[in-house]
Design an enzyme around this catalytic site. Structure first.
Site, PDB file in Angstrom:
ATOM      1  N   LYS A  86      15.161   2.977  -8.551  1.00 28.15           N
ATOM      2  CA  LYS A  86      15.327   1.349  -7.768  1.00 28.15           C
ATOM      3  C   LYS A  86      14.971   0.414  -8.919  1.00 28.15           C
ATOM      4  CE  LYS A  86      12.548  -1.014  -4.935  1.00 28.15           C
ATOM      5  NZ  LYS A  86      11.163  -1.471  -5.469  1.00 28.15           N
ATOM      6  N   LYS A  93       6.889  10.212   0.794  1.00 29.04           N
ATOM      7  CA  LYS A  93       5.512  10.102   1.277  1.00 29.04           C
ATOM      8  C   LYS A  93       5.404  11.288   2.285  1.00 29.04           C
ATOM      9  CE  LYS A  93       4.799   5.384  -0.009  1.00 29.04           C
ATOM     10  NZ  LYS A  93       3.482   5.154  -0.864  1.00 29.04           N
ATOM     11  N   HIS A 132      12.839   0.546   1.249  1.00 28.49           N
ATOM     12  CA  HIS A 132      11.804   1.194   1.898  1.00 28.49           C
ATOM     13  C   HIS A 132      11.737   0.948   3.311  1.00 28.49           C
ATOM     14  CE1 HIS A 132      10.845   1.858  -2.329  1.00 28.49           C
ATOM     15  NE2 HIS A 132       9.923   0.814  -2.274  1.00 28.49           N
TER      16      HIS A 132
HETATM   17  C1  BG6 Z   1       7.730  -0.441  -5.161  1.00 28.80           C
HETATM   18  C2  BG6 Z   1       7.809  -2.024  -5.040  1.00 28.80           C
HETATM   19  O1  BG6 Z   1       9.090   0.065  -5.058  1.00 28.80           O
HETATM   20  O2  BG6 Z   1       6.825  -0.274  -4.002  1.00 28.80           O
HETATM   21  C3  BG6 Z   1       6.505  -2.647  -5.353  1.00 28.80           C
HETATM   22  O3  BG6 Z   1       8.708  -2.414  -6.136  1.00 28.80           O
HETATM   23  C4  BG6 Z   1       5.548  -2.194  -4.215  1.00 28.80           C
HETATM   24  O4  BG6 Z   1       6.473  -4.132  -5.316  1.00 28.80           O
HETATM   25  C5  BG6 Z   1       5.519  -0.562  -3.955  1.00 28.80           C
HETATM   26  O5  BG6 Z   1       4.191  -2.555  -4.719  1.00 28.80           O
HETATM   27  C6  BG6 Z   1       4.661  -0.023  -2.976  1.00 28.80           C
HETATM   28  O6  BG6 Z   1       4.526   1.321  -3.035  1.00 28.80           O
HETATM   29  P1  BG6 Z   1       3.413   2.062  -2.453  1.00 28.80           P
HETATM   30  O7  BG6 Z   1       3.824   3.517  -2.691  1.00 28.80           O
HETATM   31  O8  BG6 Z   1       2.305   1.624  -3.377  1.00 28.80           O
HETATM   32  O9  BG6 Z   1       3.322   1.606  -0.841  1.00 28.80           O
END
Ligand code: BG6
Length: 493
Positions: A148, A182, A240
């Site tokens: 992404k 996850k 997400h």
């Molecule tokens: C990424 C975003 O896709 O996901 C970030 O670009 C964000 O801004 C991150 O911090 C969060 O991922 P995780 O796995 O730390 O929750």
């Protein structure tokens, strides 16, 4: 519990952008951990490709340092690290030119599973895809992995899909959304579709509302210029959070099969209603200054982090949306995500309705709804809040207690050793399983829903509301729930 690591056959994986941040922090350490677990056979080749000129030994030294920095001590075994590094190679490649492609071709075995990970700026996705073909490196069975952001709106996502489709079939394209890798996110499907318990209640008749929270404590410092063109809506919600919503709201697929699962997710996205302006709150974090004994410490606010003093980009967004279908009409979904909030926590909370009639006189004041909380991170697990009788004499007094399960405790060692999302997703690419990757039509549908929301606030010239770093977000986000007679759950670890 017995670990079930199923080794794969030798493969070639080319990582474009091998010296970049994502490769250093996630991809290469993740591959080492899979090697350590016994999943990657000797003879598999991991080929770093990037613009910098260096030889394979210099690349191996970089990867060794990445392993030291990003793999826990318990898995840093010198002999294993040496054995892993022996499988690595490096080629300097010009993504926009012709240099390096012939040496790359010489390294990739056409008769093996081969995959090409585009851990590069999106502007290079097209040129890389084109050159892999032009130089005869890709085969009809090759896979490409695309990071992404996949476009920044529907038009650009369509254009990107069209460019990739010129060179690769859909079954060869793996669009990563690391949230799908996850463990607990996959557990959403297990909880819903491997138990009879929840499914009969999983609809608007019994569910009052759903809250999805992804709260972070970090700011955007270090990547402010990228983030400022994106904002929370594009960076987190379009991908997400939409994926989480889909897994909660989708119908049972007929089989746990890539297209069956993705067909059901797509139906959810298509059923999402447009979001009205009054159902969205955007925020931007402020800096902090605290007086210490020796010196003042200050944390920059968003405007400093983004290096854009006039920025109207949101670092926080909360919204209410509706999935208009038979199952969900009448149940609102509240989504919120933000940076520099009070705690790092991601969770989904499903709040059930009140029982239709209470037989307990006293229960009125003490009565609380049943809530199923699925904790995605940290401390992955599930918590079901239930009413029981308060112990002891004094009549029938009710109290709410949690039925709490931490996966780490419930599953022992294996539960405590949950693979990183990237590890799992990369191995899925090698195995040829697209279930946890976004299909082209899914990404486009997600943008089709997101675009008018963004266009709406741009047309109105809305400014995000400031919120304090370390808080729960802007005040108006609380109102978004209060005015419906509901409350956000507290943000805490
Ligand atoms: C990424 C975003 O896709 O996901 C970030 O670009 C964000 O801004 C991150 O911090 C969060 O991922 P995780 O796995 O730390 O929750």
């Amino acid at each position: 519990m017995v670990s079930r690591v199923i080794p794969v056959d030798p493969f070639d994986l080319v990582v474009f952008g091998a010296t970049g941040d994502l490769a250093t922090r996630k991809i290469l350490p993740g591959l080492y951990r899979r090697f350590f677990a016994g999943q990657i056979p000797d003879g598999a080749r991991i080929i770093g490709a990037a613009r910098s000129e260096m030889d394979a030994d210099a690349f191996r030294a970089q990867v060794r340092a990445a392993i030291d920095d990003h793999v826990g001590a318990a898995k840093r075994d010198p002999a294993q690290i040496d054995a892993f590094l022996a499988n690595l190679d490096y080629v300097a490649v010009d993504a926009m030119g012709d240099e390096g492609w012939a040496p790359l071709k010489a390294l990739v075995h056409p008769d093996r599973v081969n995959a090409f990970y585009f851990s590069v700026a999106p502007a290079l996705f097209g040129p890389l895809a084109e050159r892999l073909h032009a130089h005869g490196i890709a085969t009809p069975d090759s896979r490409i992995v695309v990071e992404k952001p996949f476009g920044r709106d529907l038009t650009s996502a369509r254009a990107l899909n069209a460019t990739l489709a010129e060179h690769f079939e859909e079954h060869q394209i793996y669009r990563i959304d690391h949230y799908l890798g996850k463990e607990t996110v996959q557990n959403l499907m297990a909880v819903r579709f491997a138990n009879i318990l929840f499914e009969p209640l999983w609809n608007a008749q019994f569910v009052d509302h759903v809250q999805i929270t992804v709260a972070e404590t970090v700011g955007v410092g270090g990547r402010g210029s990228y983030y400022d063109k994106s904002g929370a809506m594009r960076d987190m919600v379009q991908n997400h959070m939409m994926q989480l919503l889909c897994l909660i709201a989708m119908e049972p697929p007929y089989h746990f099969d890539p297209d069956a699962v993705r067909d059901e997710k797509l139906k959810v996205i298509r059923a999402l209603q447009p979001v009205v302006a009054s159902d969205i709150v955007r925020g931007q974090y402020l800096g902090t200054r605290s007086r210490g004994t020796d010196c003042d410490t200050a944390q920059p606010g968003y405007l400093q982090d983004s290096e854009n003093p006039d920025s109207r980009t949101e670092s926080y967004v909360a919204l209410k949306c509706h999935v208009a279908n038979w199952r969900w009409t009448g149940t609102p979904f509240y989504l919120r995500t933000g940076k520099r909030l009070r705690a790092r926590t991601s969770e989904i909370a499903i709040t059930f309705k009140e029982p239709p009639h209470s037989i307990f006189d006293e229960a009125d004041e003490t009565w609380r709804e049943n809530v199923l909380v699925i904790r995605l991170q940290p401390n992955e697990g599930m918590n079901l809040k239930m009413m029981i009788k308060e112990p002891g004499p004094g009549g029938m007094r009710l109290v709410q207690v949690p039925l709490d399960m931490s996966f780490a405790e419930a599953l022992g060692e294996e539960g405590a050793d949950i693979p990183d999302a990237y590890e799992r997703l990369i191995m899925d690419v090698i195995r040829g399983n697209q279930t946890l990757f976004m299909r082209g039509d899914e990404v486009e549908a997600a943008w089709a829903w997101t675009d008018p929301i963004i266009a709406g606030w741009e047309a109105r010239g809305d400014k995000p509301q400031p919120y304090d770093s370390g808080s729960s977000g802007p005040e108006d986000a609380l109102m978004l729930m209060h005015r419906d007679g509901r409350r956000w759950r507290e943000i805490r670890e």
